[in-house]
Design a protein around this motif. Structure first.
Motif, PDB file in Angstrom:
ATOM      1  N   GLY A 178      14.481  13.115   7.713  1.00  0.00           N
ATOM      2  CA  GLY A 178      14.575  11.712   7.330  1.00  0.00           C
ATOM      3  C   GLY A 178      13.362  10.912   7.732  1.00  0.00           C
ATOM      4  N   THR A 179      12.822  11.183   8.927  1.00  0.00           N
ATOM      5  CA  THR A 179      11.670  10.437   9.416  1.00  0.00           C
ATOM      6  C   THR A 179      10.451  10.645   8.529  1.00  0.00           C
ATOM      7  OG1 THR A 179      12.468  10.521  11.706  1.00  0.00           O
ATOM      8  CG2 THR A 179      10.111  10.117  11.380  1.00  0.00           C
ATOM      9  N   GLU A 180      10.175  11.898   8.199  1.00  0.00           N
ATOM     10  CA  GLU A 180       8.975  12.191   7.403  1.00  0.00           C
ATOM     11  C   GLU A 180       9.142  11.761   5.949  1.00  0.00           C
ATOM     12  OE1 GLU A 180       6.452  15.750   8.607  1.00  0.00           O
ATOM     13  OE2 GLU A 180       8.473  16.438   9.117  1.00  0.00           O
ATOM     14  N   LEU A 181      10.313  12.000   5.377  1.00  0.00           N
ATOM     15  CA  LEU A 181      10.527  11.555   3.998  1.00  0.00           C
ATOM     16  C   LEU A 181      10.486  10.039   3.904  1.00  0.00           C
ATOM     17  CD1 LEU A 181      13.289  13.811   2.421  1.00  0.00           C
ATOM     18  CD2 LEU A 181      10.951  13.496   1.627  1.00  0.00           C
ATOM     19  N   GLY A 182      11.137   9.381   4.849  1.00  0.00           N
ATOM     20  CA  GLY A 182      11.146   7.919   4.833  1.00  0.00           C
ATOM     21  C   GLY A 182       9.751   7.348   4.909  1.00  0.00           C
ATOM     22  N   ALA A 183       8.924   7.894   5.805  1.00  0.00           N
ATOM     23  CA  ALA A 183       7.560   7.395   5.970  1.00  0.00           C
ATOM     24  C   ALA A 183       6.714   7.656   4.736  1.00  0.00           C
ATOM     25  CB  ALA A 183       6.928   8.043   7.198  1.00  0.00           C
ATOM     26  N   ALA A 184       6.922   8.801   4.110  1.00  0.00           N
ATOM     27  CA  ALA A 184       6.120   9.150   2.934  1.00  0.00           C
ATOM     28  C   ALA A 184       6.509   8.326   1.712  1.00  0.00           C
ATOM     29  CB  ALA A 184       6.265  10.641   2.632  1.00  0.00           C
ATOM     30  N   VAL A 185       7.815   8.222   1.465  1.00  0.00           N
ATOM     31  CA  VAL A 185       8.275   7.624   0.211  1.00  0.00           C
ATOM     32  C   VAL A 185       8.193   6.099   0.242  1.00  0.00           C
ATOM     33  CG1 VAL A 185      10.197   7.503  -1.429  1.00  0.00           C
ATOM     34  CG2 VAL A 185       9.702   9.638  -0.246  1.00  0.00           C
ATOM     35  N   LYS A 186       8.123   5.487   1.427  1.00  0.00           N
ATOM     36  CA  LYS A 186       7.950   4.025   1.440  1.00  0.00           C
ATOM     37  C   LYS A 186       6.633   3.645   0.768  1.00  0.00           C
ATOM     38  CE  LYS A 186       4.761   3.613   4.873  1.00  0.00           C
ATOM     39  NZ  LYS A 186       3.538   2.782   4.933  1.00  0.00           N
ATOM     40  N   ASN A 187       5.657   4.553   0.748  1.00  0.00           N
ATOM     41  CA  ASN A 187       4.408   4.258   0.048  1.00  0.00           C
ATOM     42  C   ASN A 187       4.607   4.222  -1.468  1.00  0.00           C
ATOM     43  OD1 ASN A 187       2.793   4.012   2.349  1.00  0.00           O
ATOM     44  ND2 ASN A 187       2.417   6.202   2.451  1.00  0.00           N
ATOM     45  N   VAL A 188       5.539   5.025  -1.961  1.00  0.00           N
ATOM     46  CA  VAL A 188       5.858   5.001  -3.391  1.00  0.00           C
ATOM     47  C   VAL A 188       6.515   3.665  -3.750  1.00  0.00           C
ATOM     48  CG1 VAL A 188       7.203   6.098  -5.212  1.00  0.00           C
ATOM     49  CG2 VAL A 188       6.086   7.510  -3.472  1.00  0.00           C
ATOM     50  N   VAL A 189       7.442   3.223  -2.909  1.00  0.00           N
ATOM     51  CA  VAL A 189       8.077   1.924  -3.131  1.00  0.00           C
ATOM     52  C   VAL A 189       7.026   0.815  -3.032  1.00  0.00           C
ATOM     53  CG1 VAL A 189       9.926   0.372  -2.406  1.00  0.00           C
ATOM     54  CG2 VAL A 189      10.224   2.837  -2.174  1.00  0.00           C
ATOM     55  N   GLY A 190       6.023   1.006  -2.159  1.00  0.00           N
ATOM     56  CA  GLY A 190       4.933   0.039  -2.047  1.00  0.00           C
ATOM     57  C   GLY A 190       4.136  -0.094  -3.334  1.00  0.00           C
ATOM     58  N   LEU A 191       3.942   1.013  -4.038  1.00  0.00           N
ATOM     59  CA  LEU A 191       3.252   0.954  -5.328  1.00  0.00           C
ATOM     60  C   LEU A 191       4.041   0.097  -6.310  1.00  0.00           C
ATOM     61  CD1 LEU A 191       2.222   4.701  -5.837  1.00  0.00           C
ATOM     62  CD2 LEU A 191       0.751   2.839  -5.063  1.00  0.00           C
TER      63      LEU A 191
END
Length: 318
Positions: A178-191
């Motif tokens: 959860g920690t790694e996926l959450g950190a990675a995918v928040k950048n997609v939401v940022g786009l």
């Protein structure tokens, strides 16, 4: 403690400054020919900060590895595997403690960065360091909260004890998925948030945040993680810095895309969304926001049509 930071971009240079600031013996490594390293060597600073004279700069990888007790890896997600394949050939490299300070997924495999690390350097101690914050704010003395996570609680404790600081309050992470996926995918939401800004649709960010956490929590659960991790610092807690801040590269990439302005800095979400779509297929989890970003950035579809379609989907229970 002797600390080596691998990577001399914006975040790598900050980590070197921070480690020096709290009293460590710091070496900052950049690849030979790196423009970032050359700038630091020539001027003692980059666009964001000065580097302390007490920080040793080098492009000698073997020297950098041998110096360290604690290694902070701050390179691009897609460049990490090749760096680790070089590091592991240095005598004694496996005896160090490594902290992965990036947020992303490997495009070709969809693997989390700790998984890539364990493939390259098995039986080596590793943690991840994620959470909100911008270099510019930390340098102004504005504190924040971040997460250190590892599958080994002793490693988490060691890293937090070594890096404790008045600037950063650390939380112990136990859910690496959860920690790694959450950190990675928040950048997609940022786009996606940046694209909304480009259309002056900022009022839709609330819905974007609510649905972004919901869809990702389903993927985390399907992969064996704790869905509630997404509502912590690794993802929801990092939304302000990623979806709203003018310092966010991912938000700025999305906004500039809509405005037709080239963006040349690293926006990890551009790469991450490709890996996320592969995970969506593998685990049979629908990810509408990630799909919309992918279709716009990599599929060339019309941004306004795709984005507005996100908010006009069929009605169903929340």
């Amino acid at each position: 403690m002797r600390v080596t930071v691998f990577g001399c971009g914006r975040w790598g240079t900050f980590h070197a400054w921070h480690a020096d600031h709290i009293g460590h013996d710091v070496m900052l490594w950049g690849r030979p020919g790196s423009k970032n390293l050359q700038e630091l060597q020539a001027t003692g600073r980059n666009a964001y900060q000065e580097i302390p004279a007490s920080v040793t700069l080098t492009d000698d990888l073997e020297k950098a590895v041998r110096h360290a007790e604690l290694c902070l890896v701050v390179v691009s997600s897609q460049g990490m595997r090749s760096l680790l394949e070089r590091i592991r050939n240095v005598e004694g490299a496996a005896g160090k403690v490594y902290v992965l300070c990036m947020k992303g997924l490997e495009i070709e495999t969809g693997k989390r960065l700790s998984e890539v690390f364990c493939e390259c350097m098995p039986k080596t101690r590793v943690a991840v360091w994620v959470g909100p914050g911008h270099v510019q704010d930390f340098l102004r003395g504005i504190p924040n909260c971040m997460v250190i996570a590892s599958s080994d609680a002793q490693v988490t404790e060691l890293v937090i004890e070594a890096m404790k600081s008045p600037l950063i309050r650390y939380y112990y992470g136990t859910d690496l998925i959860g920690t790694e996926l959450g950190a990675a995918v928040k950048n997609v939401v940022g786009l996606a948030a940046g694209m909304l800004d480009g259309f002056h649709y900022g009022s839709l960010k609330g819905a974007l945040m609510a649905r972004g956490t919901k869809e990702l929590s389903r993927l985390v659960e399907a992969m064996g993680g704790d869905r509630m991790t997404i509502y912590g610092l690794c993802h929801l807690g990092d939304y302000e810095a990623t979806l709203f801040s003018p310092h966010s590269h991912n938000r700025r990439f999305g906004e500039d895309l809509i405005r037709g302005i080239p963006f040349t800095k690293l926006a990890e979400g551009v790469h991450t969304v490709r890996a996320v779509m592969e995970l969506s297929k593998e685990y049979h989890v629908e990810l509408p926001i990630a799909r919309a970003v992918y279709d716009i950035v990599h599929g060339g579809e019309d941004p306004k049509t795709v984005l507005t379609g996100l908010f006009l989907r069929e009605q169903k229970p929340e």
